[in-house]
Motif scaffolding. Sequence first.
Motif, short mmCIF file in Angstrom:
data_model
loop_
_atom_site.label_atom_id
_atom_site.label_comp_id
_atom_site.label_asym_id
_atom_site.label_seq_id
_atom_site.Cartn_x
_atom_site.Cartn_y
_atom_site.Cartn_z
N ARG A 248 3.36 37.03 1.15
CA ARG A 248 4.78 37.42 1.00
C ARG A 248 5.71 36.35 1.53
N LEU A 249 5.34 35.71 2.64
CA LEU A 249 6.22 34.72 3.24
C LEU A 249 6.16 33.37 2.54
N LYS A 250 5.41 33.30 1.44
CA LYS A 250 5.43 32.11 0.60
C LYS A 250 6.32 32.32 -0.62
N HIS A 251 6.95 33.47 -0.68
CA HIS A 251 7.75 33.82 -1.84
C HIS A 251 8.94 32.87 -2.00
N PRO A 252 9.37 32.59 -3.22
CA PRO A 252 10.47 31.65 -3.46
C PRO A 252 11.76 31.95 -2.72
N ASP A 253 12.03 33.23 -2.36
CA ASP A 253 13.29 33.50 -1.66
C ASP A 253 13.29 32.92 -0.25
N ILE A 254 12.09 32.65 0.32
CA ILE A 254 12.02 31.90 1.58
C ILE A 254 12.55 30.49 1.33
N LYS A 255 12.11 29.90 0.22
CA LYS A 255 12.57 28.55 -0.13
C LYS A 255 14.08 28.52 -0.27
N THR A 256 14.63 29.55 -0.93
CA THR A 256 16.08 29.62 -1.11
C THR A 256 16.80 29.68 0.23
N MET A 257 16.29 30.48 1.14
CA MET A 257 16.92 30.61 2.44
C MET A 257 16.88 29.28 3.19
N LEU A 258 15.73 28.60 3.13
CA LEU A 258 15.59 27.31 3.79
C LEU A 258 16.54 26.28 3.18
N GLU A 259 16.64 26.29 1.86
CA GLU A 259 17.52 25.34 1.19
C GLU A 259 18.98 25.59 1.57
#
Length: 334
Positions: A248-259
Motif C-alpha cells: 500500500r505504501l508503494k502506491h502512486p499517491d505516496i509519490k504525489t505527496m513526495l513530489e
Amino acid sequence: MSRKYKLTAFTADISRLLEESDNGKDKSVILNTDCDNLKFVYDEVPTIRKIIDYLLDSNIKADIITQDKFFKSNYFNYFRLDRNCTIPDSVKNIATFYEQFKEDSYFSYKEIYTYVFGEGSKKLKNSYDLAFGNIKEYFSRGTYHTHCSVCQQRINIGSRDLDHFLNKQYFPILCLKHENLISMCAICNRYFKKTNLPQLPVVHPSQVKFPIENIPITLKTLTELEIIDTNLPNEYRNYINLMDLKERLKHPDIKTMLEDLIVAVQKQSRTKVKRDMKLSSVLKIVNDVINDYLNDPMIEKESFRYIRRKILESMYDSKFSRRIAIKIHSEINN
C-alpha cells in the motif's frame, strides 16, 4: 441516543427473533409480543421480510446464534485472543465453516447491509430512526472524515468506503454491527484489504490511535516508503499483512505527496539561492526548509500527519536531501 445505538436496537430485535424461533416459538407470536417495530417493518417492507426469512430458514441457526452471542460480548477480545473468552469452533475455523455451508440461506443475510445503508426504505428508517443521511459521512466522524484509518492518507471526495473489519461474506451476522464498520479510502478497501480475514491477534483501527503510528516507516526512495516490522509485536505484523500495508505504501499517491513536498522545498529555496552558489550552500537551504516543515506545530498536533513527518525526517540531512539540492543547484546554474 446516537444513530449507531439505534442501529443496535434493530439488530437486537433480529437476534431476539432468531433465538426465540430456534427455541420453537412461532415467528408471528414473537413479532406480535416482543418486537413491535420489527413486526411493522417485517409486514410493510418486502425486502426486509425476505432477508430476515433467509436467516430464519437457515439450517445452521444454532451456529449463527452462538456467533451472535459471542461477538456481542467478545468482539474486541476476539482480536486480542483474550484467554478469558472461548472462541466458538465455527468462528475459530470460519474459512472451513464457510466452505461447508456457504450455500445455506444464512449467507444471503448480508444483503441487509446494502439495503439499510443504501437508499433503503422510509418505513424502516422511520421505525428505528435510521435516517442517517449519508451513511458514510455519519460513520466517518473526526479525523476519519478526511483521512483513511488504514494508510492515513487524505481521502478524496467520493472515494470513502465503509469496510467490514470481519468481512460480511464470512460473518453476515456482523454486517450491521457498528464496531465492525471502519472508514477507509476505496484504494485500501478494494485493492489491498479486499475480503481478507485477519490472523490473530491483530490490532483493530478503532482501538488504537492510527495503528500506523506504532509501525516504524522510513523513506526507501523518493517514491517509496518502507515498513520496518522486525521488532513489532504479532498484532501489528498481522495488521500489516491484513491491510497489505507494505504494498500500500508503494502506491502512486505516496509519490504525489513526495513530489508536492519537493516542489514546496524548491519554491522556498529558489528565492534564497543566487546564481553560481555552491552545492553545499543549496543543501543547507534545503535542510533549513525541511527543518521548518518539521517544526510546524500542526505536524505534531495532527496524528494523521505522521507519514509526512516521517518523510521529512528521512529527507533531512540525508541522501534524499542531497538529491533535492543537486536538482535545484542544476536548475539554477543552467
